[in-house]
Design an enzyme around this catalytic site. Structure first.
Site, PDB file in Angstrom:
ATOM      1  N   SER A  46      88.094 134.205  63.940  1.00  0.00           N
ATOM      2  CA  SER A  46      89.198 133.534  64.633  1.00  0.00           C
ATOM      3  C   SER A  46      88.767 132.275  65.379  1.00  0.00           C
ATOM      4  CB  SER A  46      89.847 134.492  65.630  1.00  0.00           C
ATOM      5  OG  SER A  46      88.871 134.999  66.510  1.00  0.00           O
ATOM      6  N   ASP A 332      94.123 133.227  75.584  1.00  0.00           N
ATOM      7  CA  ASP A 332      94.793 134.524  75.485  1.00  0.00           C
ATOM      8  C   ASP A 332      93.871 135.692  75.834  1.00  0.00           C
ATOM      9  OD1 ASP A 332      93.124 134.683  73.325  1.00  0.00           O
ATOM     10  OD2 ASP A 332      94.692 134.630  71.808  1.00  0.00           O
ATOM     11  N   HIS A 335      90.570 134.058  72.946  1.00  0.00           N
ATOM     12  CA  HIS A 335      90.340 132.734  72.357  1.00  0.00           C
ATOM     13  C   HIS A 335      90.466 131.628  73.408  1.00  0.00           C
ATOM     14  CE1 HIS A 335      92.090 135.411  69.200  1.00  0.00           C
ATOM     15  NE2 HIS A 335      90.903 135.130  68.701  1.00  0.00           N
TER      16      HIS A 335
END
Ligand SMILES: *[C@@H]1O[C@H](CO)[C@@H](O)[C@H](O)[C@H]1NC(C)=O
Ligand SMILES: *[C@@H]1O[C@H](CO)[C@@H](O)[C@H](O)[C@H]1NC(C)=O
Length: 360
Positions: A46, A332, A335
């Site tokens: 990610s 978040d 991230h």
């Protein structure tokens, strides 16, 4: 009780790090242009996914605003409010932002690289993890799956191996960050830090094997990023909240988790040394995400409110947009914000440029 309060108030001041006073990064982010890369190929998770996972799983929060609200003004599948480190690297290289490989409509930038990274993916395959009772919750598109996609892509653009080597010698390959989720899933699925430490050599071997495959297919310049200081990330601070202040370092990060990340990174650096000896003509560079993050962290002097909890990530139903993401590091809880990614990318570029050894 007072001690617990003190620790939790330390923690609460931690998570939203204000970047307002961050000095301007003292480098020219355009400087990667001297390398004249004509394409970038990215493998990873990610940290680097520009839209693959949401094509596997369209219902995820990353497929909705406020993800993508900055810069794109729409969700792209990037796990941030805006740009990722790889986007800033692409910009600094003068290459269009990389299309996610699973976007079959995105033919526009083909030939200038492609992004095979999948959010939530692991360095070890789902089968290997299953043998250890670890299951990747989001995707089975591990590093070896991404490599297969990449090799299929090369089969499509090269006539033969020699042609591929010729085409790819001017490209930049980035293998990682990857492996962070192997440790994360193991830890959150009940393994002890000791057990997870035993996974490190296997994870590093998987990354080394991937780099070897990249090189044998023509890759001549490869960056291999290590892990962030995971003990500083809100998801771990919440999940492994400790009562003893001795469990935290001077930056209020969880010491044992940072030690795990450092151990992984040291092993990875050793593997890179071996890879260099095995491939003398190839430039292989360690990407020091750990210290780039620490630099941003230590230059973010103003602290704010602690708004993160695992089930209240921005983008989940009923959770308000994180205000002022430009002033924060964590978007978040897992991230980084676009702004933090920009600072990390600048720091990283400055760090890798001498080793990339590009001639002006
Ligand atoms: C991964 O593969 C296993 C076995 O085929 C399957 O049961 C599981 O649902 C898959 N996981 C994801 C996240 O797709
Ligand atoms: C911290 O203290 C709380 C309350 O006493 C307890 O429930 C919890 O298990 C402790 N956490 C750790 C990591 O020791």
């Amino acid at each position: 009780m007072a001690a617990i309060k003190a620790v939790s108030s330390l923690l609460s001041s931690l998570i939203v790090f204000f970047l307002l006073l961050l000095p301007h990064a003292c480098i020219d982010a355009q400087s990667l242009k001297v390398c004249k890369f004509d394409g970038i190929y990215q493998l990873g998770d990610s940290v680097s996914d520009t839209g693959n996972l949401i094509r596997e799983k369209p219902a995820l929060p990353f497929a909705r605003l406020p993800y993508g609200q900055t810069f794109f003004k729409k969700p792209t599948g990037r796990c941030s409010n805006g740009l990722l480190i790889i986007d800033y690297i692409a910009q600094a290289t003068g290459i269009p932002l990389l299309d996610p490989s699973l976007d079959k409509d995105a033919l526009f930038t083909r030939g200038r690289g492609e992004n095979f990274a999948v959010a939530g993916s692991t360095a070890l395959s789902a089968e290997v993890l299953a043998q250890k009772n670890i299951s990747p919750p989001l995707t089975n598109s591990s590093l070896s799956v991404q490599l297969d996609w990449m090799l299929t892509h090369f089969n499509g653009i090269c006539f033969n191996a020699k042609d591929c080597a010729e085409k790819l010698k001017t490209a930049l390959f980035i293998v990682g960050e990857i492996g962070g989720h192997d440790f994360e899933y193991a830890l959150f699925q009940g393994k002890s830090i000791e057990e997870v430490t035993h996974l490190v050599p296997k994870v590093v071997q998987a990354i080394k094997d991937a780099v070897t495959k990249v090189i044998s297919n023509g890759g001549a310049r490869v960056v291999v990023p290590g892990l962030f200081p995971i003990g500083c990330l809100p998801i771990y601070l919440t999940g492994f909240h400790a009562n003893n202040s001795a469990d935290y370092d001077e930056s209020h990060c969880l010491k044992r988790l940072n030690t795990l990340a450092i151990y992984h990174n040291d092993q990875l650096k050793r593997a890179i040394e071996v890879l260099r000896k095995e491939n003398p003509g190839v430039v292989i560079v360690y990407g020091d995400y750990y210290n780039a993050f620490q630099w941003v962290f230590s230059h973010a002097p103003r602290l704010g409110d602690y708004l993160f909890s695992k089930d209240r990530m921005c983008g989940n139903p009923g959770v308000p947009v994180c205000a002022n993401p430009d002033e924060r590091i964590s978007w978040d809880g897992v991230h980084m914000t676009s702004k933090a990614n920009q600072h990390i990318a600048n720091r990283l570029i400055q760090d890798i440029l001498p080793t990339l050894n590009c001639k002006a």
